[in-house]
Scaffold this active site. Sequence first.
Site, PDB file in Angstrom:
ATOM      1  N   GLY A 260      -0.081   0.290  -5.083  1.00 44.69           N
ATOM      2  CA  GLY A 260      -1.432  -0.245  -4.912  1.00 44.69           C
ATOM      3  C   GLY A 260      -2.340   0.218  -6.026  1.00 44.69           C
ATOM      4  O   GLY A 260      -2.438   1.418  -6.272  1.00 44.69           O
TER       5      GLY A 260
ATOM      6  N   CYS B  69       5.825 -13.741   3.688  1.00 43.54           N
ATOM      7  CA  CYS B  69       5.947 -12.552   4.534  1.00 43.54           C
ATOM      8  C   CYS B  69       4.642 -12.327   5.276  1.00 43.54           C
ATOM      9  O   CYS B  69       3.561 -12.509   4.718  1.00 43.54           O
ATOM     10  CB  CYS B  69       6.277 -11.325   3.676  1.00 43.54           C
ATOM     11  SG  CYS B  69       6.320  -9.784   4.605  1.00 43.54           S
TER      12      CYS B  69
ATOM     13  N   CYS C 275      11.838 -13.237   4.031  1.00 48.43           N
ATOM     14  CA  CYS C 275      11.389 -13.902   2.804  1.00 48.43           C
ATOM     15  C   CYS C 275      12.500 -14.746   2.187  1.00 48.43           C
ATOM     16  O   CYS C 275      12.233 -15.659   1.404  1.00 48.43           O
ATOM     17  CB  CYS C 275      10.871 -12.881   1.803  1.00 48.43           C
ATOM     18  SG  CYS C 275      11.999 -11.516   1.457  1.00 48.43           S
TER      19      CYS C 275
ATOM     20  N   ASN D 269      -0.233   1.360   5.978  1.00 45.42           N
ATOM     21  CA  ASN D 269       0.614   0.534   5.125  1.00 45.42           C
ATOM     22  C   ASN D 269       1.309  -0.486   6.024  1.00 45.42           C
ATOM     23  O   ASN D 269       2.052  -0.114   6.924  1.00 45.42           O
ATOM     24  CB  ASN D 269       1.636   1.407   4.404  1.00 45.42           C
ATOM     25  CG  ASN D 269       2.680   0.620   3.628  1.00 45.42           C
ATOM     26  OD1 ASN D 269       3.772   1.101   3.391  1.00 45.42           O
ATOM     27  ND2 ASN D 269       2.350  -0.588   3.217  1.00 45.42           N
ATOM     28  N   GLY D 270       1.055  -1.767   5.781  1.00 45.59           N
ATOM     29  CA  GLY D 270       1.675  -2.804   6.590  1.00 45.59           C
ATOM     30  C   GLY D 270       0.701  -3.924   6.876  1.00 45.59           C
ATOM     31  O   GLY D 270      -0.338  -4.061   6.220  1.00 45.59           O
TER      32      GLY D 270
ATOM     33  N   CYS E  49       0.853  -1.174   0.000  1.00 42.43           N
ATOM     34  CA  CYS E  49       0.000   0.000   0.000  1.00 42.43           C
ATOM     35  C   CYS E  49       0.891   1.226   0.000  1.00 42.43           C
ATOM     36  O   CYS E  49       2.091   1.142   0.234  1.00 42.43           O
ATOM     37  CB  CYS E  49      -0.897   0.063   1.246  1.00 42.43           C
ATOM     38  SG  CYS E  49      -2.124  -1.252   1.353  1.00 42.43           S
TER      39      CYS E  49
ATOM     40  N   SER F 118      11.436  -3.509 -13.668  1.00 43.23           N
ATOM     41  CA  SER F 118      12.164  -3.577 -12.405  1.00 43.23           C
ATOM     42  C   SER F 118      13.548  -4.189 -12.552  1.00 43.23           C
ATOM     43  O   SER F 118      14.420  -3.960 -11.712  1.00 43.23           O
ATOM     44  CB  SER F 118      11.361  -4.365 -11.379  1.00 43.23           C
ATOM     45  OG  SER F 118      11.067  -5.673 -11.869  1.00 43.23           O
TER      46      SER F 118
ATOM     47  N   ASP G  18      16.354 -10.549 -13.876  1.00 39.04           N
ATOM     48  CA  ASP G  18      15.085 -10.231 -13.239  1.00 39.04           C
ATOM     49  C   ASP G  18      15.338 -10.027 -11.753  1.00 39.04           C
ATOM     50  O   ASP G  18      16.398 -10.402 -11.228  1.00 39.04           O
ATOM     51  CB  ASP G  18      14.074 -11.352 -13.461  1.00 39.04           C
ATOM     52  CG  ASP G  18      12.631 -10.878 -13.347  1.00 39.04           C
ATOM     53  OD1 ASP G  18      12.401  -9.708 -12.999  1.00 39.04           O
ATOM     54  OD2 ASP G  18      11.721 -11.702 -13.601  1.00 39.04           O
ATOM     55  N   ASP G  19      14.356  -9.443 -11.050  1.00 44.11           N
ATOM     56  CA  ASP G  19      14.562  -9.112  -9.641  1.00 44.11           C
ATOM     57  C   ASP G  19      14.252 -10.258  -8.694  1.00 44.11           C
ATOM     58  O   ASP G  19      14.804 -10.334  -7.602  1.00 44.11           O
ATOM     59  CB  ASP G  19      13.714  -7.887  -9.249  1.00 44.11           C
ATOM     60  CG  ASP G  19      12.253  -8.103  -9.569  1.00 44.11           C
ATOM     61  OD1 ASP G  19      11.555  -8.740  -8.756  1.00 44.11           O
ATOM     62  OD2 ASP G  19      11.806  -7.666 -10.645  1.00 44.11           O
TER      63      ASP G  19
ATOM     64  N   CYS H  95      12.271  -3.446   5.395  1.00 44.19           N
ATOM     65  CA  CYS H  95      12.035  -4.467   4.383  1.00 44.19           C
ATOM     66  C   CYS H  95      13.048  -4.334   3.243  1.00 44.19           C
ATOM     67  O   CYS H  95      13.016  -3.365   2.483  1.00 44.19           O
ATOM     68  CB  CYS H  95      10.625  -4.335   3.828  1.00 44.19           C
ATOM     69  SG  CYS H  95      10.265  -5.461   2.466  1.00 44.19           S
TER      70      CYS H  95
ATOM     71  N   CYS I 296      14.907  -6.563   7.548  1.00 40.87           N
ATOM     72  CA  CYS I 296      14.183  -7.830   7.593  1.00 40.87           C
ATOM     73  C   CYS I 296      14.407  -8.539   6.261  1.00 40.87           C
ATOM     74  O   CYS I 296      14.150  -7.968   5.200  1.00 40.87           O
ATOM     75  CB  CYS I 296      12.689  -7.602   7.808  1.00 40.87           C
ATOM     76  SG  CYS I 296      11.712  -9.127   7.749  1.00 40.87           S
TER      77      CYS I 296
END
Length: 485
Positions: free
Chosen positions: A43, A408, A462, A117-118, A14, A309, A371-372, A262, A459
Amino acid sequence: MGYDAVYDKLKDECGVFGIWAVGQSEEAANFTYLGLHALQHRGQESAGIVSSDGETLHTHRDMGLVADIFDAGVLSTLKGGAAIGHVRYSTTGASHLKNAQPLAVQYAGGPVALAHNGNLVNAEALRAELEAQGSIFTASTDSEVIVHLIARARASGAPGSAEQLVGAVRQALGRVSGAYSILFLTPKVMVGARDPMGFRPLVLGRLKGSWVLASETTALDLIEAEYVREVEPGELVIVDGSGLRSERLFPDERPPARLGRCVFEHIYFARPDTVLFGRSVYAVRHGFGRQLAREHAVNADLVIPVPDSGVPAAIGYAEESGIPFAMGLVRSHYVGRTFIEPQQSIRHFGVKLKLNALKDVLSGKRVVVVDDSVVRGTTSRKIVKMLRSAGAREVHLRISSPPTAWPCYYGIDTPSRQELVASTHSIEEIATYVTADTLGYLSLEGMYASMGEERTGFCDACFTGDYLVQFPKRTAPPPLRLVGQ
């Protein structure tokens, strides 16, 4: 944030934006509209704005894109010198108008709106507790839990005052656990808060006499606001008629031993023109590509990105390796969220709707495609096959992040662990599935080394499964099987 199964990509969670526009009494909603437009990548399911004219809150929310929801007529109804806004992908709660934000309610302390957001990992338990005590929920988002906690708070100060709101916010956020960068608005005050571990970003800006809070600096750039600083983890920012002041959100608690910013924001979520956690996102992704080339060199003729990206990392890979950079894939920027698929099936239709390969660039070439990330592996498989169909002689897939092997719980609605291909399959098995000649991921150590950062500031659950906040146990579905098409 939502997972896009069509393109096998994680979608950002978000975006939030708020402005206390001193001296521009009727421009707050217009600035918020522009800020949300700059945050649209975070979003695309719904958007909303709540404004304050000093006495009343004015609200408009709808499903769709910012530019489609807000026109001059709608913005003219959002009166006042302060506003907060939100763009949303669903993390908790389905994609329905009732879950769009900002949430705006009336309670004993007066009208209040919030934009979050979160993701709160204990939202279900809190909701069950509140419902048992008589609370009635109208939406299915975790953010509504915060509204009910504020309504039940016993805070001192006059109703609607900054003192009363800050006290209620502290009590409410003291009950929740997880990730939040969150904005609150009443007719008299705007408050921003970031969780003590700082999972999700939030920045502070200044526009002449106005104060701005936003998820990314791109929103400040568009309205020509000056970037002041990042809102610190565990910080509370209060803006009202007397100006801006900052306090610790929980002054009696010791700050956590490590932060939880993140790292995936740097890999994929944030726009490359953002300054995130004090660093240029473009520069970080470029560095990822250089490190990836050092870790996974290969003899090839071209380096191409998966746009958009993958572009900065591919440029970095090309510069470090000395292999020429080219745009071998072209992306359509006009793909909506729904489409009608032809009855006669087109192979790889979903990916071809978004990407097309350039045959004259790729024919006969040994190609490194950057790619990411890889989620399920389905899109990577289709891209590799598309490149081969366009004439590529070899396809070497390089990923500018470590393998995504864990879900996540802090604002990214990833598939379950068993659906993440890297959780159940080796890199060699994934390479076979996606039909690449070779596959290489950026190492965890290389990722932080290229950033010049310590792992204790971020963090990376993931990638590692090292969860920094306790999360609920979930029943695991059967493991994913890689079945060839």
